[in-house]
Design an enzyme around this catalytic site. Sequence first.
Site, PDB file in Angstrom:
ATOM      1  N   PHE A  89       0.817  -1.218   0.000  1.00  0.00           N
ATOM      2  CA  PHE A  89       0.000   0.000   0.000  1.00  0.00           C
ATOM      3  C   PHE A  89       0.854   1.273   0.000  1.00  0.00           C
ATOM      4  CE2 PHE A  89      -2.147   2.773   3.389  1.00  0.00           C
ATOM      5  CZ  PHE A  89      -2.757   3.601   2.469  1.00  0.00           C
ATOM      6  N   GLU A  91       5.467  -7.320   7.450  1.00  0.00           N
ATOM      7  CA  GLU A  91       4.121  -7.819   7.694  1.00  0.00           C
ATOM      8  C   GLU A  91       3.461  -6.711   8.497  1.00  0.00           C
ATOM      9  OE1 GLU A  91       2.496 -10.420   6.650  1.00  0.00           O
ATOM     10  OE2 GLU A  91       4.164 -11.303   5.559  1.00  0.00           O
ATOM     11  N   THR A 120       6.193   2.716  12.794  1.00  0.00           N
ATOM     12  CA  THR A 120       4.819   2.974  13.187  1.00  0.00           C
ATOM     13  C   THR A 120       4.727   3.616  14.568  1.00  0.00           C
ATOM     14  OG1 THR A 120       2.768   1.818  13.801  1.00  0.00           O
ATOM     15  CG2 THR A 120       4.776   0.568  14.009  1.00  0.00           C
ATOM     16  N   ASP A 121       3.629   4.318  14.803  1.00  0.00           N
ATOM     17  CA  ASP A 121       3.394   4.877  16.153  1.00  0.00           C
ATOM     18  C   ASP A 121       3.024   3.775  17.153  1.00  0.00           C
ATOM     19  OD1 ASP A 121       0.846   4.290  15.177  1.00  0.00           O
ATOM     20  OD2 ASP A 121      -0.001   6.273  15.585  1.00  0.00           O
ATOM     21  N   GLU A 122       2.692   2.562  16.642  1.00  0.00           N
ATOM     22  CA  GLU A 122       2.254   1.497  17.551  1.00  0.00           C
ATOM     23  C   GLU A 122       3.363   1.031  18.487  1.00  0.00           C
ATOM     24  OE1 GLU A 122      -0.234  -1.574  16.129  1.00  0.00           O
ATOM     25  OE2 GLU A 122      -1.346  -0.238  14.806  1.00  0.00           O
ATOM     26  N   TYR A 154       2.908  -7.604  16.172  1.00  0.00           N
ATOM     27  CA  TYR A 154       3.299  -6.677  15.094  1.00  0.00           C
ATOM     28  C   TYR A 154       4.117  -5.518  15.648  1.00  0.00           C
ATOM     29  CZ  TYR A 154       2.895  -2.585  12.065  1.00  0.00           C
ATOM     30  OH  TYR A 154       3.185  -1.456  11.336  1.00  0.00           O
ATOM     31  N   LYS A 160       8.093  -4.418  15.112  1.00  0.00           N
ATOM     32  CA  LYS A 160       8.518  -3.127  14.557  1.00  0.00           C
ATOM     33  C   LYS A 160       9.426  -2.407  15.557  1.00  0.00           C
ATOM     34  CE  LYS A 160       7.483  -1.383  11.152  1.00  0.00           C
ATOM     35  NZ  LYS A 160       8.019  -1.473   9.751  1.00  0.00           N
ATOM     36  N   ARG A 187      -7.745   6.432  16.617  1.00  0.00           N
ATOM     37  CA  ARG A 187      -6.570   6.400  15.749  1.00  0.00           C
ATOM     38  C   ARG A 187      -6.389   7.800  15.157  1.00  0.00           C
ATOM     39  NH1 ARG A 187      -6.105   2.611  18.390  1.00  0.00           N
ATOM     40  NH2 ARG A 187      -5.663   0.442  17.841  1.00  0.00           N
ATOM     41  N   ARG A 213     -10.501  -6.866  19.659  1.00  0.00           N
ATOM     42  CA  ARG A 213      -9.160  -7.402  19.345  1.00  0.00           C
ATOM     43  C   ARG A 213      -8.398  -7.584  20.667  1.00  0.00           C
ATOM     44  NH1 ARG A 213      -5.586  -3.344  15.746  1.00  0.00           N
ATOM     45  NH2 ARG A 213      -6.502  -4.441  13.995  1.00  0.00           N
TER      46      ARG A 213
HETATM   47  P1  NAD Z   1       1.504  -3.631   3.245  1.00  0.00           P
HETATM   48  O1  NAD Z   1       1.216  -4.853   4.053  1.00  0.00           O
HETATM   49  O2  NAD Z   1       0.454  -3.058   2.384  1.00  0.00           O
HETATM   50  O3  NAD Z   1       2.766  -3.914   2.295  1.00  0.00           O
HETATM   51  C1  NAD Z   1       3.909  -4.612   2.729  1.00  0.00           C
HETATM   52  C2  NAD Z   1       4.722  -5.006   1.499  1.00  0.00           C
HETATM   53  O4  NAD Z   1       5.923  -5.656   1.949  1.00  0.00           O
HETATM   54  C3  NAD Z   1       3.996  -5.986   0.574  1.00  0.00           C
HETATM   55  O5  NAD Z   1       4.131  -5.581  -0.760  1.00  0.00           O
HETATM   56  C4  NAD Z   1       4.707  -7.304   0.829  1.00  0.00           C
HETATM   57  O6  NAD Z   1       4.696  -8.172  -0.284  1.00  0.00           O
HETATM   58  C5  NAD Z   1       6.120  -6.831   1.162  1.00  0.00           C
HETATM   59  N1  NAD Z   1       6.864  -7.815   1.960  1.00  0.00           N
HETATM   60  C6  NAD Z   1       6.436  -8.456   3.078  1.00  0.00           C
HETATM   61  N2  NAD Z   1       7.385  -9.294   3.510  1.00  0.00           N
HETATM   62  C7  NAD Z   1       8.454  -9.152   2.674  1.00  0.00           C
HETATM   63  C8  NAD Z   1       9.734  -9.742   2.623  1.00  0.00           C
HETATM   64  N3  NAD Z   1      10.133 -10.670   3.502  1.00  0.00           N
HETATM   65  N4  NAD Z   1      10.595  -9.374   1.621  1.00  0.00           N
HETATM   66  C9  NAD Z   1      10.205  -8.443   0.692  1.00  0.00           C
HETATM   67  N5  NAD Z   1       8.986  -7.865   0.707  1.00  0.00           N
HETATM   68  C10 NAD Z   1       8.118  -8.208   1.687  1.00  0.00           C
HETATM   69  O7  NAD Z   1       2.063  -2.581   4.289  1.00  0.00           O
HETATM   70  P2  NAD Z   1       1.879  -0.994   4.329  1.00  0.00           P
HETATM   71  O8  NAD Z   1       0.622  -0.669   5.023  1.00  0.00           O
HETATM   72  O9  NAD Z   1       2.153  -0.444   2.985  1.00  0.00           O
HETATM   73  O10 NAD Z   1       3.072  -0.611   5.321  1.00  0.00           O
HETATM   74  C11 NAD Z   1       4.379  -0.359   4.821  1.00  0.00           C
HETATM   75  C12 NAD Z   1       5.302  -0.008   5.974  1.00  0.00           C
HETATM   76  O11 NAD Z   1       4.790   1.126   6.663  1.00  0.00           O
HETATM   77  C13 NAD Z   1       5.410  -1.112   7.032  1.00  0.00           C
HETATM   78  O12 NAD Z   1       6.749  -1.152   7.461  1.00  0.00           O
HETATM   79  C14 NAD Z   1       4.498  -0.656   8.155  1.00  0.00           C
HETATM   80  O13 NAD Z   1       4.954  -1.135   9.389  1.00  0.00           O
HETATM   81  C15 NAD Z   1       4.654   0.844   8.048  1.00  0.00           C
HETATM   82  N6  NAD Z   1       3.478   1.638   8.526  1.00  0.00           N
HETATM   83  C16 NAD Z   1       2.239   1.382   8.026  1.00  0.00           C
HETATM   84  C17 NAD Z   1       1.179   2.181   8.435  1.00  0.00           C
HETATM   85  C18 NAD Z   1      -0.226   1.957   7.917  1.00  0.00           C
HETATM   86  O14 NAD Z   1      -1.160   2.602   8.402  1.00  0.00           O
HETATM   87  N7  NAD Z   1      -0.443   1.099   6.937  1.00  0.00           N
HETATM   88  C19 NAD Z   1       1.388   3.215   9.360  1.00  0.00           C
HETATM   89  C20 NAD Z   1       2.677   3.415   9.851  1.00  0.00           C
HETATM   90  C21 NAD Z   1       3.729   2.636   9.410  1.00  0.00           C
HETATM   91  O1  DAU Z   2      -0.898   3.145  13.738  1.00  0.00           O
HETATM   92  C1  DAU Z   2      -0.224   2.690  12.609  1.00  0.00           C
HETATM   93  C2  DAU Z   2      -0.662   1.294  12.258  1.00  0.00           C
HETATM   94  O2  DAU Z   2      -1.967   1.405  11.698  1.00  0.00           O
HETATM   95  C3  DAU Z   2       0.271   0.585  11.284  1.00  0.00           C
HETATM   96  O3  DAU Z   2       1.515   0.419  11.885  1.00  0.00           O
HETATM   97  C4  DAU Z   2      -0.304  -0.777  10.878  1.00  0.00           C
HETATM   98  O4  DAU Z   2       0.519  -1.371   9.893  1.00  0.00           O
HETATM   99  C5  DAU Z   2      -1.692  -0.570  10.312  1.00  0.00           C
HETATM  100  O5  DAU Z   2      -2.265  -1.819  10.012  1.00  0.00           O
HETATM  101  C6  DAU Z   2      -2.567   0.200  11.294  1.00  0.00           C
HETATM  102  O6  DAU Z   2      -2.840  -0.624  12.453  1.00  0.00           O
HETATM  103  P1  DAU Z   2      -4.301  -0.660  13.129  1.00  0.00           P
HETATM  104  O7  DAU Z   2      -4.438  -1.906  13.884  1.00  0.00           O
HETATM  105  O8  DAU Z   2      -4.557   0.618  13.848  1.00  0.00           O
HETATM  106  O9  DAU Z   2      -5.191  -0.669  11.787  1.00  0.00           O
HETATM  107  P2  DAU Z   2      -6.528  -1.447  11.401  1.00  0.00           P
HETATM  108  O10 DAU Z   2      -7.009  -0.856  10.124  1.00  0.00           O
HETATM  109  O11 DAU Z   2      -6.363  -2.915  11.473  1.00  0.00           O
HETATM  110  O12 DAU Z   2      -7.523  -1.014  12.566  1.00  0.00           O
HETATM  111  C7  DAU Z   2      -7.828   0.349  12.816  1.00  0.00           C
HETATM  112  C8  DAU Z   2      -8.742   0.399  14.018  1.00  0.00           C
HETATM  113  O13 DAU Z   2     -10.006  -0.172  13.655  1.00  0.00           O
HETATM  114  C9  DAU Z   2      -8.252  -0.420  15.193  1.00  0.00           C
HETATM  115  O14 DAU Z   2      -8.590   0.249  16.394  1.00  0.00           O
HETATM  116  C10 DAU Z   2      -9.023  -1.742  15.094  1.00  0.00           C
HETATM  117  C11 DAU Z   2     -10.328  -1.321  14.448  1.00  0.00           C
HETATM  118  N1  DAU Z   2     -10.947  -2.304  13.557  1.00  0.00           N
HETATM  119  C12 DAU Z   2     -10.205  -2.861  12.567  1.00  0.00           C
HETATM  120  C13 DAU Z   2     -10.757  -3.777  11.694  1.00  0.00           C
HETATM  121  C14 DAU Z   2      -9.921  -4.415  10.600  1.00  0.00           C
HETATM  122  C15 DAU Z   2     -12.292  -2.609  13.698  1.00  0.00           C
HETATM  123  O15 DAU Z   2     -12.993  -2.082  14.586  1.00  0.00           O
HETATM  124  N2  DAU Z   2     -12.850  -3.519  12.823  1.00  0.00           N
HETATM  125  C16 DAU Z   2     -12.139  -4.133  11.842  1.00  0.00           C
HETATM  126  O16 DAU Z   2     -12.701  -4.983  11.090  1.00  0.00           O
END
Ligand code: NAD
Ligand code: DAU
Length: 356
Positions: free
Chosen positions: A12, A88, A129-131, A154, A158, A218, A284
């Site tokens: 993403f 992941e 991540t902020d997590e 997770y 991280k 969030r 969760r």
């Molecule tokens: P995502 O799950 O959409 O994408 C992860 C990508 O990494 C995928 O394309 C996957 O194929 C690849 N990948 C996984 N394992 C791999 C491996 N062993 N070798 C090579 N590629 C691999 O994740 P995202 O939401 O795009 O998040 C990207 C980064 O940003 C992550 O490090 C996540 O911790 C961080 N992040 C995400 C969020 C969020 O809200 N999504 C917020 C803060 C930080």
């Molecule tokens: O804060 C940054 C993080 O945000 C990133 O590091 C992670 O990669 C990303 O997945 C995200 O984590 P969250 O657990 O916050 O995201 P998620 O979309 O899974 O959930 C957002 C909130 O919504 C959380 O409080 C759980 C809740 N939730 C989630 C799902 C999937 C629901 O209530 N119902 C659901 O079905």
Amino acid sequence: MKNILVTGGCGFIGSNFIRYLLSASDFTGRIINVDKLTYAGNPENLAGIAEKFSGRYTFINADICHPEPMSEMFETHEIDTVCHFAAESHVDRSIVEPDDFVKTNILGTFHLLELARKHRMHLFHHVSTDEVYGTLGSDGLFSEATPYDPSSPYSASKAASDHLVRAYHKTYGIPVTVSNCSNNYGPYQFPEKLIPLMILNALEGKPLPVYGDGRNVRDWLYVMDHCRAVWTIMKTGRRGETYNIGGRCEMQNIGVVRMLCDILDEMNPGKASKRELITFVTDRPGHDLRYAIDSGKLEGELNWTPAESFETGIRKTIRWYLDNKGWVERIKTGEYLSWMERQYGVMKMLPTFSKS
Ligand code: NAD
Ligand code: DAU
């Protein structure tokens, strides 16, 4: 920064970042995108990019945990910069099956750092991540000085990777920057995460599963604002420093879901209000109550501010999912998966702790 290795570029945020950077006026170098193509990696997220930026973009299907092909790739492509997204990323999956989180997020980062140690690096930027900070109570904000206190496998993985990155800077002098960002949303987000899951379920008239009482908070940020922040830090951030990135946009989950329902009622009207689909389900395990980021350091030092409000960003996001039904369909059928992933059926549904 001539040859930037982007890890996880088919996910993403990584795919949005690659699109952003190849079009940025202040980057003329090449991007080498290394992605294992797990269930979360979708090459279609970068459809047309190789043709549009011919000579500046290369995709390599590899696992960051495999040092030999990665090492060869560092040499062949003369990598001078790493922007490390690969991970992941889904908390629910980490609760059910933590193994790959430890492998990719901790060991994968370690292997990359070892390669960065062997090759002269301009910069190793680590996307986190902020997590890692755990949960807040009803007030206060996470700053860069907040102690780490992760709650899920997770966030623990991280946190470990962040520590390794900073340790490699202190011990080996590798030029690093780290960013800890809040929840992203926008185009190409895999529909297991809250916002795309709710949009797609609502469009199909399926239940909208809200965990617990829906009052968890969030801090939402539009993905392009995150991408711009990462590039700003890579260009001008102080080496060895960490920068928090957030949208100053705290919302309770139930508020997000109700807003999505109302905008969908307007953009894609049906007989009944989408709010009727909201279903409260079992919480969760270890669910952090509240995240909120103080991004004052990034704003003050590097002059970054988010461009999108939640209202403008969420409208763009809903429009994108409405306009890209083919992309959604190919995810639902599994057509987008690599051959190996299809064989092993990683699209299996999660156990029902979170959805019942
Ligand atoms: P995502 O799950 O959409 O994408 C992860 C990508 O990494 C995928 O394309 C996957 O194929 C690849 N990948 C996984 N394992 C791999 C491996 N062993 N070798 C090579 N590629 C691999 O994740 P995202 O939401 O795009 O998040 C990207 C980064 O940003 C992550 O490090 C996540 O911790 C961080 N992040 C995400 C969020 C969020 O809200 N999504 C917020 C803060 C930080
Ligand atoms: O804060 C940054 C993080 O945000 C990133 O590091 C992670 O990669 C990303 O997945 C995200 O984590 P969250 O657990 O916050 O995201 P998620 O979309 O899974 O959930 C957002 C909130 O919504 C959380 O409080 C759980 C809740 N939730 C989630 C799902 C999937 C629901 O209530 N119902 C659901 O079905």
